[in-house]
Design a protein around this motif. Sequence first.
Motif, PDB file in Angstrom:
ATOM      1  N   ARG A   1       6.923   4.440   3.158  1.00 14.50           N
ATOM      2  CA  ARG A   1       6.131   5.473   3.714  1.00 14.50           C
ATOM      3  C   ARG A   1       4.635   5.397   3.374  1.00 14.50           C
ATOM      4  N   THR A   2       5.296   5.060   2.012  1.00 10.61           N
ATOM      5  CA  THR A   2       4.059   4.522   0.930  1.00 10.61           C
ATOM      6  C   THR A   2       3.239   3.409   1.557  1.00 10.61           C
ATOM      7  N   TYR A   3       4.031   2.569   2.186  1.00 10.10           N
ATOM      8  CA  TYR A   3       3.370   1.475   3.205  1.00 10.10           C
ATOM      9  C   TYR A   3       2.170   1.803   4.323  1.00 10.10           C
ATOM     10  N   ARG A   4       2.678   2.424   5.091  1.00 13.82           N
ATOM     11  CA  ARG A   4       2.078   3.150   6.219  1.00 13.82           C
ATOM     12  C   ARG A   4       0.330   3.749   5.546  1.00 13.82           C
ATOM     13  N   ARG A   5       1.102   4.440   4.912  1.00  8.75           N
ATOM     14  CA  ARG A   5      -0.555   5.744   4.042  1.00  8.75           C
ATOM     15  C   ARG A   5      -1.625   4.388   3.721  1.00  8.75           C
ATOM     16  N   GLU A   6      -0.853   3.169   3.058  1.00  4.80           N
ATOM     17  CA  GLU A   6      -1.553   2.567   1.827  1.00  4.80           C
ATOM     18  C   GLU A   6      -2.083   1.703   3.070  1.00  4.80           C
ATOM     19  N   ALA A   7      -1.296   0.941   3.972  1.00  4.86           N
ATOM     20  CA  ALA A   7      -1.899   0.922   4.740  1.00  4.86           C
ATOM     21  C   ALA A   7      -3.045   0.475   6.005  1.00  4.86           C
ATOM     22  N   ALA A   8      -2.861   2.040   6.320  1.00  4.94           N
ATOM     23  CA  ALA A   8      -3.932   2.097   6.886  1.00  4.94           C
ATOM     24  C   ALA A   8      -4.992   2.684   6.294  1.00  4.94           C
ATOM     25  N   ASP A   9      -5.226   3.065   4.746  1.00  2.28           N
ATOM     26  CA  ASP A   9      -6.149   3.051   3.781  1.00  2.28           C
ATOM     27  C   ASP A   9      -6.733   1.963   3.348  1.00  2.28           C
TER      28      ASP A   9
END
Length: 181
Positions: free
Chosen positions: A167-175
Amino acid sequence: MPTPDTNLYLVGFMGTGKTTVGRIVAQRLGFEPLDSDHEIERQHGKPVARIFAEEGETAFRSMEREFIEHGHPPASAVVACGGGLVVQPGLLALVQKKGVVICLHASIETILERTAGHGHRPLLNVENPEARLRELYAQREPIYRRAGTLILTDARSLDDIVNHVIRTYRREAADFGRARK
């Protein structure tokens, strides 16, 4: 939501679960799982403990830098970084430029429990491993806390930790992707 292909770097102290979590996260994302220590062992044909014994810590740290600079794919990889990798001057900033950094964290008590009796950790091959572990932990913790999102691994199921990382990766990868455009 499609999965970005930005690399994920798992950092943190020894015994926080980087390699185990990294393998499962990579499998779920369809990424290549890499462990910096294992890759260095493969490239140099000997275990990290032997590299430390024969060539010294400085040589090993150079190998880590080389791996981060040139030794892994630029995308679609989950890299479990050795515990001392981001402590080296400039390497945390370099890893942060290459992808998403998540720090797995555990209490000193949990780390002591998880690393007890592991002879393959050269920094703990000393007369008093617990004292050495506490010393390293105190030195490195401030750097780990600056590295990226901190995810606690104490008293949590592996599945819970993996889901939190994804979950954290997906959010931060988009950013990360938006910031690079």
